[in-house]
Design a protein around this motif. Structure first.
Motif, mmCIF file in Angstrom:
data_model
loop_
_atom_site.group_PDB
_atom_site.id
_atom_site.type_symbol
_atom_site.label_atom_id
_atom_site.label_comp_id
_atom_site.label_asym_id
_atom_site.label_seq_id
_atom_site.Cartn_x
_atom_site.Cartn_y
_atom_site.Cartn_z
ATOM 1 N N UNK A 291 -61.316 -32.074 72.454
ATOM 2 C CA UNK A 291 -60.674 -32.982 73.400
ATOM 3 C C UNK A 291 -60.138 -34.193 72.641
ATOM 4 N N UNK A 292 -58.884 -34.517 72.855
ATOM 5 C CA UNK A 292 -58.275 -35.654 72.169
ATOM 6 C C UNK A 292 -58.857 -36.965 72.687
ATOM 7 N N UNK A 293 -59.297 -37.823 71.779
ATOM 8 C CA UNK A 293 -59.827 -39.127 72.178
ATOM 9 C C UNK A 293 -58.718 -40.038 72.674
ATOM 10 N N UNK A 294 -57.519 -39.824 72.175
ATOM 11 C CA UNK A 294 -56.385 -40.662 72.580
ATOM 12 C C UNK A 294 -55.842 -40.263 73.938
ATOM 13 N N UNK A 295 -55.931 -38.978 74.276
ATOM 14 C CA UNK A 295 -55.386 -38.482 75.535
ATOM 15 C C UNK A 295 -56.241 -37.306 75.983
ATOM 16 N N UNK A 296 -57.078 -37.520 76.993
ATOM 17 C CA UNK A 296 -58.038 -36.498 77.429
ATOM 18 C C UNK A 296 -57.358 -35.268 78.019
ATOM 19 N N UNK A 297 -56.047 -35.360 78.330
ATOM 20 C CA UNK A 297 -55.322 -34.216 78.873
ATOM 21 C C UNK A 297 -54.835 -33.284 77.768
ATOM 22 N N UNK A 298 -55.031 -33.692 76.516
ATOM 23 C CA UNK A 298 -54.563 -32.894 75.395
ATOM 24 C C UNK A 298 -55.740 -32.503 74.500
ATOM 25 N N UNK A 299 -55.549 -31.453 73.739
ATOM 26 C CA UNK A 299 -56.549 -31.003 72.783
ATOM 27 C C UNK A 299 -55.994 -31.088 71.373
ATOM 28 N N UNK A 300 -56.884 -31.236 70.407
ATOM 29 C CA UNK A 300 -56.491 -31.184 69.006
ATOM 30 C C UNK A 300 -57.225 -30.017 68.355
ATOM 31 N N UNK A 301 -56.587 -29.403 67.381
ATOM 32 C CA UNK A 301 -57.196 -28.281 66.673
ATOM 33 C C UNK A 301 -57.962 -28.837 65.486
ATOM 34 N N UNK A 302 -59.263 -28.523 65.415
ATOM 35 C CA UNK A 302 -60.083 -29.019 64.314
ATOM 36 C C UNK A 302 -59.606 -28.457 62.978
ATOM 37 N N UNK A 303 -59.548 -27.154 62.875
ATOM 38 C CA UNK A 303 -59.126 -26.473 61.652
ATOM 39 C C UNK A 303 -58.837 -25.023 62.003
#
Length: 248
Positions: free
Chosen positions: A119-131
């Motif tokens: 879960x993106x800390x900057x925008x909870x509606x978006x996800x980030x890929x760890x690796x």
């Protein structure tokens, strides 16, 4: 054309079977011309094959402050050409915000991409890929014992049903073990998964450096410099063998 799901024993009630149109990525990601051209040139078709949810399989949802895993998607990309896969994986996995097993298929060969979605800390509606954790090309018509062991490990009955995060993590760990086994030529690796991953990454970095040095050697005109480069390559090869030994 073969599909990876045929090897994994996914129940038919989890099947989706929908085509995902390229315009989804054009519109949602606002792709630059270079990325759009990659889709046009190399992607034939994208199919949403299976969706595993609590309602169709006995696996519980998982959520904490970093991850929200309600379901797992299996998506196949049928390719016109086997190129630019890392960029395609990045675009697809960021556009569709669910943990997924993404398979690229070209002829009878596949590559499998995974990656935990945080879960993106900057925008909870978006996800980030760890690796991204992914395989090299696998020829489905010519599987060796390590390939077969990978697919056996990915069968649903061999994965954790505790929750979707544990289930997906097992898939990623199976790929990490597979990659390490391909490097050593054997599947009986007993070191912890994190050691497999870090050692594999070190070896791949050394391979990249060796390729770079070989490229420099071809262009080098000074004999002494060529000797130095060759000695560095030998040192890196020795280091690579030492790392391989850690996995055996």
């Amino acid at each position: 054309m073969a599909q990876i799901q045929e090897f994994l024993d996914i129940p038919s009630n989890c099947e989706v079977g929908n085509v995902i149109y390229k315009k989804l990525f054009y519109e949602n990601m606002e792709l630059k011309k270079a990325d759009r051209d990659i889709f046009i040139k190399y992607v034939d078709k994208i199919r949403w094959c299976y969706s595993l949810k609590e309602s169709n399989i006995n696996i519980k949802k998982f959520q904490d402050e970093n991850f929200e895993y309600d379901e797992i998607e299996f998506i196949n990309v049928y390719l016109k050409g086997p190129y630019k896969l890392k960029r395609l994986a990045d675009i697809i996995m960021r556009t569709i915000p669910y943990p997924m097993v993404l398979s690229f298929e070209y002829g009878n060969e596949i590559r499998i991409f995974t990656g935990h979605q945080r879960i993106s800390l900057a925008d909870s509606s978006k996800n980030t890929i760890e690796e991204y954790i992914y395989t090299d090309w696998i020829d489905l018509n010519n599987l060796d014992e390590i390939d077969k062991e990978l697919f056996e490990g990915l069968k649903l009955q061999n994965l954790s049903f505790t929750n979707f995060y544990a289930f997906y993590n097992d898939i990623m760990e199976a790929i990490i073990k597979y990659n390490a086994s391909k490097l050593t030529g054997g599947s009986h690796i007993v070191v912890p998964v994190d050691v497999m991953k870090s050692t594999y990454d070190e070896i791949k970095a050394i391979d990249y450096k060796i390729d770079s040095l070989r490229g420099q050697m071809k262009k080098e005109t000074q004999f002494n410099r060529t000797v130095d480069l060759n000695m560095e390559i030998r040192r890196l090869k020795d280091k690579r063998e030492e790392l391989r030994g850690r996995l055996n």
